[in-house]
Design a protein around this motif. Sequence first.
Motif, PDB file in Angstrom:
ATOM      1  N   MET A   1      57.253  39.196  36.646  1.00 16.86           N
ATOM      2  CA  MET A   1      56.393  39.952  37.554  1.00 16.86           C
ATOM      3  C   MET A   1      57.124  40.173  38.885  1.00 16.86           C
ATOM      4  SD  MET A   1      52.566  39.025  38.954  1.00 16.86           S
ATOM      5  CE  MET A   1      51.930  38.947  37.279  1.00 16.86           C
ATOM      6  N   LYS A   2      57.023  41.397  39.407  1.00 18.51           N
ATOM      7  CA  LYS A   2      57.710  41.719  40.647  1.00 18.51           C
ATOM      8  C   LYS A   2      57.005  41.091  41.854  1.00 18.51           C
ATOM      9  CE  LYS A   2      59.800  46.045  39.131  1.00 18.51           C
ATOM     10  NZ  LYS A   2      59.913  47.507  39.349  1.00 18.51           N
ATOM     11  N   LYS A   3      57.818  40.745  42.831  1.00 16.40           N
ATOM     12  CA  LYS A   3      57.297  40.197  44.075  1.00 16.40           C
ATOM     13  C   LYS A   3      57.039  41.360  45.029  1.00 16.40           C
ATOM     14  CE  LYS A   3      58.254  36.482  47.380  1.00 16.40           C
ATOM     15  NZ  LYS A   3      59.294  35.538  47.891  1.00 16.40           N
ATOM     16  N   ILE A   4      55.754  41.521  45.434  1.00 17.14           N
ATOM     17  CA  ILE A   4      55.339  42.708  46.190  1.00 17.14           C
ATOM     18  C   ILE A   4      54.862  42.312  47.583  1.00 17.14           C
ATOM     19  CG2 ILE A   4      53.746  44.671  46.259  1.00 17.14           C
ATOM     20  CD1 ILE A   4      53.576  44.448  43.175  1.00 17.14           C
ATOM     21  N   ILE A 130      45.872  43.252  48.510  1.00 20.59           N
ATOM     22  CA  ILE A 130      46.260  41.853  48.289  1.00 20.59           C
ATOM     23  C   ILE A 130      45.623  41.330  47.004  1.00 20.59           C
ATOM     24  CG2 ILE A 130      46.037  39.496  49.190  1.00 20.59           C
ATOM     25  CD1 ILE A 130      46.107  40.725  52.009  1.00 20.59           C
ATOM     26  N   ALA A 131      44.316  41.587  46.839  1.00 17.89           N
ATOM     27  CA  ALA A 131      43.594  41.094  45.660  1.00 17.89           C
ATOM     28  C   ALA A 131      44.123  41.726  44.379  1.00 17.89           C
ATOM     29  CB  ALA A 131      42.099  41.381  45.814  1.00 17.89           C
ATOM     30  N   LEU A 132      44.434  43.025  44.429  1.00 20.09           N
ATOM     31  CA  LEU A 132      44.930  43.710  43.239  1.00 20.09           C
ATOM     32  C   LEU A 132      46.309  43.181  42.824  1.00 20.09           C
ATOM     33  CD1 LEU A 132      43.826  47.342  44.138  1.00 20.09           C
ATOM     34  CD2 LEU A 132      42.929  45.978  42.243  1.00 20.09           C
ATOM     35  N   VAL A 133      47.151  42.928  43.810  1.00 23.71           N
ATOM     36  CA  VAL A 133      48.479  42.369  43.500  1.00 23.71           C
ATOM     37  C   VAL A 133      48.332  40.984  42.878  1.00 23.71           C
ATOM     38  CG1 VAL A 133      50.605  41.474  44.548  1.00 23.71           C
ATOM     39  CG2 VAL A 133      49.741  43.729  45.202  1.00 23.71           C
ATOM     40  N   ARG A 134      47.411  40.182  43.406  1.00 24.96           N
ATOM     41  CA  ARG A 134      47.186  38.841  42.843  1.00 24.96           C
ATOM     42  C   ARG A 134      46.655  38.918  41.420  1.00 24.96           C
ATOM     43  NH1 ARG A 134      44.414  36.083  48.230  1.00 24.96           N
ATOM     44  NH2 ARG A 134      46.381  35.686  49.343  1.00 24.96           N
ATOM     45  N   MET A 135      45.956  40.006  41.101  1.00 29.51           N
ATOM     46  CA  MET A 135      45.460  40.201  39.736  1.00 29.51           C
ATOM     47  C   MET A 135      46.579  40.588  38.774  1.00 29.51           C
ATOM     48  SD  MET A 135      41.923  42.367  40.297  1.00 29.51           S
ATOM     49  CE  MET A 135      41.843  42.735  38.543  1.00 29.51           C
ATOM     50  N   GLY A 136      47.720  40.953  39.333  1.00 29.77           N
ATOM     51  CA  GLY A 136      48.835  41.359  38.480  1.00 29.77           C
ATOM     52  C   GLY A 136      49.054  42.857  38.415  1.00 29.77           C
ATOM     53  N   LYS A 137      48.343  43.620  39.248  1.00 30.33           N
ATOM     54  CA  LYS A 137      48.547  45.069  39.270  1.00 30.33           C
ATOM     55  C   LYS A 137      49.921  45.398  39.846  1.00 30.33           C
ATOM     56  CE  LYS A 137      44.357  46.177  37.821  1.00 30.33           C
ATOM     57  NZ  LYS A 137      44.136  46.804  36.490  1.00 30.33           N
ATOM     58  N   THR A 138      50.529  46.450  39.329  1.00 30.17           N
ATOM     59  CA  THR A 138      51.810  46.906  39.856  1.00 30.17           C
ATOM     60  C   THR A 138      51.586  47.696  41.150  1.00 30.17           C
ATOM     61  OG1 THR A 138      51.764  49.029  38.691  1.00 30.17           O
ATOM     62  CG2 THR A 138      52.687  47.121  37.512  1.00 30.17           C
ATOM     63  N   SER A 139      52.657  47.928  41.877  1.00 29.58           N
ATOM     64  CA  SER A 139      52.553  48.716  43.111  1.00 29.58           C
ATOM     65  C   SER A 139      52.028  50.118  42.818  1.00 29.58           C
ATOM     66  CB  SER A 139      53.924  48.808  43.794  1.00 29.58           C
ATOM     67  OG  SER A 139      54.387  47.534  44.174  1.00 29.58           O
TER      68      SER A 139
END
Length: 292
Positions: A1-4, A130-139
């Motif tokens: 998983m990418k670090k965003i 922030i919440a979407l990224v924590r869920m695993g969503k891509t940029s």
Amino acid sequence: MKKIAIMTDTNSGITEEKGRQMGVSVLAMPFTINEKHYKEGINLSREAFFKEQEEGAEIYTSMPALGEVKQRWDQLLASYDEVIYIPMSSGLSSSCESAMSMAQEYDGKVYVIDNQRISVPQKSSVEDAIALVRMGKTSEEVKQILERDRLNSDIYISVEDLKYLKKGGRITPAVATIGTILNIRPILQIHGEKLDAYAKVRGSKKAKQCIINALKDSMKRMEVYTPEEVRVQAAYTCNEEEAARWVDELKETFPQFHIEAAPLPLSVACHIGAGAVAAAITKRLPELKHTM
């Protein structure tokens, strides 16, 4: 998983200190006051800003230097794979469009999101990202989701003093004079990329009721009525005591909601002055409902 990495500007109402607590990079907006250059929250406090404004200083807003934006992206990309940047609405500043153009040089590593918001709705977008990224969503997915829902937010602002709208050329001197004599309070609305006059009423009491009625109308338009579906937020350029009273009035009408309050950003205060109150409605993302 990418670090965003998530990045925004102080038009969101998020200070650099608050951004550090949230894990968000915050770009301070620049101002020129009597030909001296300042940055919001760094060498320009709200108290100093309003003091200068009241004393008649020449105040101008400007977009962040592209070199500074690029430098911040480069710093973040030294530690992250990608950057999501959520600036103020493209309808209120050319900085968003300029950033989008510059992001093309980054080969898909920088995603500039224009979901056309400012102040507390913009802050909500940052929190959602922030919440979407924590869920695993891509940029790319975060960008698509936030821009998809760009019109699901309204902010209404009651202006206390007409002289700043007059100074900025938004109303004529004659209208300002008559409005002051008659105790007229214009209500402004920011919806999507537009800043429009919404209504004109006499007196602060009617102005607040007008905003409350407008919030109800926005709820009907969005078909959302519960805290699980929508946020109700307050904003202000008045003092803290007046702001607390405004929040109490909103709670009387919307008792089931937790109503967050935050100062309006100085880029807005520049055009409306002190003493203003505002409120916003922002529909929650369906992807995040289960996280409530």
